[in-house]
Scaffold this active site. Structure first.
Site, short mmCIF file in Angstrom:
data_model
loop_
_atom_site.label_atom_id
_atom_site.label_comp_id
_atom_site.label_asym_id
_atom_site.label_seq_id
_atom_site.Cartn_x
_atom_site.Cartn_y
_atom_site.Cartn_z
CG ASP A 1 -7.00 -3.08 -3.07
OD1 ASP A 1 -7.47 -2.04 -2.58
OD2 ASP A 1 -5.77 -3.29 -3.15
CG HIS B 1 -5.82 -2.52 0.54
ND1 HIS B 1 -5.02 -2.34 -0.58
CD2 HIS B 1 -5.30 -1.69 1.48
CE1 HIS B 1 -4.10 -1.45 -0.32
NE2 HIS B 1 -4.23 -1.04 0.92
CB SER C 1 -0.97 -0.05 1.19
OG SER C 1 -2.02 0.84 1.03
#
Ligand SMILES: *[C@@H]1O[C@H](CO)[C@@H](O)[C@H](O)[C@H]1NC(C)=O
Ligand SMILES: *[C@@H]1O[C@H](CO)[C@@H](O)[C@H](O)[C@H]1NC(C)=O
Length: 350
Positions: free
Chosen positions: A292, A324, A197
């Site tokens: 996601d 995610h 991320s």
């Protein structure tokens, strides 16, 4: 007696009325709506009180687990000497029973959390990186880079650069501020950088910086569900992305940046972004999750890199039906085992 009291009360209330009126007049001169501004809450990252104070959403301190030492991995917490005036902390992981005299690849790893939350010392990240180190046989270094609101961009990227330079400065000889695990076991010809991320965003920008100058060289870049945005929607990107916390938090994190979400740090193909052909590594693995909101940007990134003049090898894997950062939140899931196997194959193949 009663009359006097009443008269006094009358006088008092008249006096208060005048006070109230004058107070009201003063207030309305400052602001036509006398109501205090409601805080903006961007869960789970920040609260903007709209009085100049922004604080992290999580009120309790993040979880801390001690550095694990077991049958699979040894680890310890260190401080990396950094030119900025704060201590750059990190957790280093070495697979158990390393072969003496045998160097292993180094993975510099960056956690997720939209540049606001997350830590290499939290259970989820520490457990994941320990597994990566043990199962892919790499010397992993998880960096506790600077977060908002204490710091803004470019502080996280500067920390990442400091960490890379520090790793690359190790020779088989120990220098001041060096770590003997890195000196003894780290193969400096096989330095990988990666993250999840926001950590993927940091790793990408680190690889770009490594490709620009004469600094340290990176072998491979691993981006797990990377945090990239842009003002023009790309295929597979949901319409609601613009109302997502990930979208709303960036103007805070990158308060002085031009271009908003199209700033080169956040949109690798934005107007001012350096050419992707400068990516300073020779292989890339992009990992996306099917469920996601950042998936579309991740796939797009991979497609753009593949079509670019960059000379390296690009790979893309998608985890079907996964959300995610599933590899942190669902450590027991077979998809997490597969992700670590794919990462191992990426690092240990040529
Ligand atoms: C803003 O409001 C918050 C919450 O009421 C408070 O904690 C903070 O100190 C205030 N900041 C300023 C600069 O007044
Ligand atoms: C923006 O830059 C100014 C001047 O360098 C600095 O004082 C301020 O703290 C910066 N703001 C943010 C949000 O980074």
């Amino acid at each position: 007696m009663t009359t006097l009291l009443l008269e006094n009360l009358h006088f008092l209330s008249l006096f208060s009325l005048i006070l109230l009126l004058s107070a009201h007049t003063t207030k309305s001169q400052i602001s036509p709506n006398a109501q205090p501004a409601k805080p903006i809450i961007i869960q789970p990252y920040i609260i903007d009180y709209r009085n100049g104070t922004v604080s992290r959403y999580i009120s309790s301190p993040p979880s801390f687990v001690p550095a694990p030492n077991d049958a699979h991995v040894q680890s310890k917490d260190i401080v990396i000497p950094s030119s900025s005036n704060h201590n750059l902390r990190a957790r280093v992981f070495l697979p158990a029973r390393p072969e003496p005299g045998r160097k292993i690849p180094v993975l510099i790893y960056f956690h997720g959390g939209a540049f606001c939350i997350g830590s290499p010392f939290s259970w989820g990240d520490s457990h994941y990186v320990a597994r990566v180190s043990a199962e892919t046989r790499v010397l992993a270094i998880a960096i506790d880079y600077s977060l908002y609101p204490e710091f803004t961009v470019p502080a996280p990227y500067d920390d990442a650069w400091a960490a890379l330079e520090w790793v690359a400065a190790h020779t088989s000889r120990m220098g001041p501020g060096h770590d003997w695990w890195v000196a003894r076991y780290g193969d400096l010809k096989r330095i990988f950088v990666g993250g999840d991320s926001a950590g993927g965003n940091v790793a990408h920008n680190l690889a770009i910086r490594a490709g620009m100058g004469h600094g340290p060289k990176i072998t491979g870049l691993f981006l797990a569900m990377p945090y990239f945005l842009g003002s023009k929607r790309v295929p597979l990107e949901p319409k609601y992305i613009t109302s997502s916390p990930n979208y709303k938090v960036w103007p805070y994190v990158c308060g002085n940046c031009s271009g908003g979400v199209d700033n080169g740090y956040m949109n690798p193909f934005g107007p001012g972004a350096p050419s992707i052909a400068r990516l300073g590594c020779r292989k890339l693995l992009v990992y996306t999750a099917e469920v996601d909101e950042l998936r579309g940007r991740g796939v797009w990134y991979y497609e753009k890199v593949k079509k670019s003049k960059w000379a390296g090898q690009a790979h893309w894997v998608e985890a079907r039906g996964k959300t995610h950062i599933f590899h942190i939140s669902e450590p027991e899931d077979p998809a997490t085992t597969k992700l670590i196997q794919d990462l191992s194959a990426f690092i240990n193949s040529d």
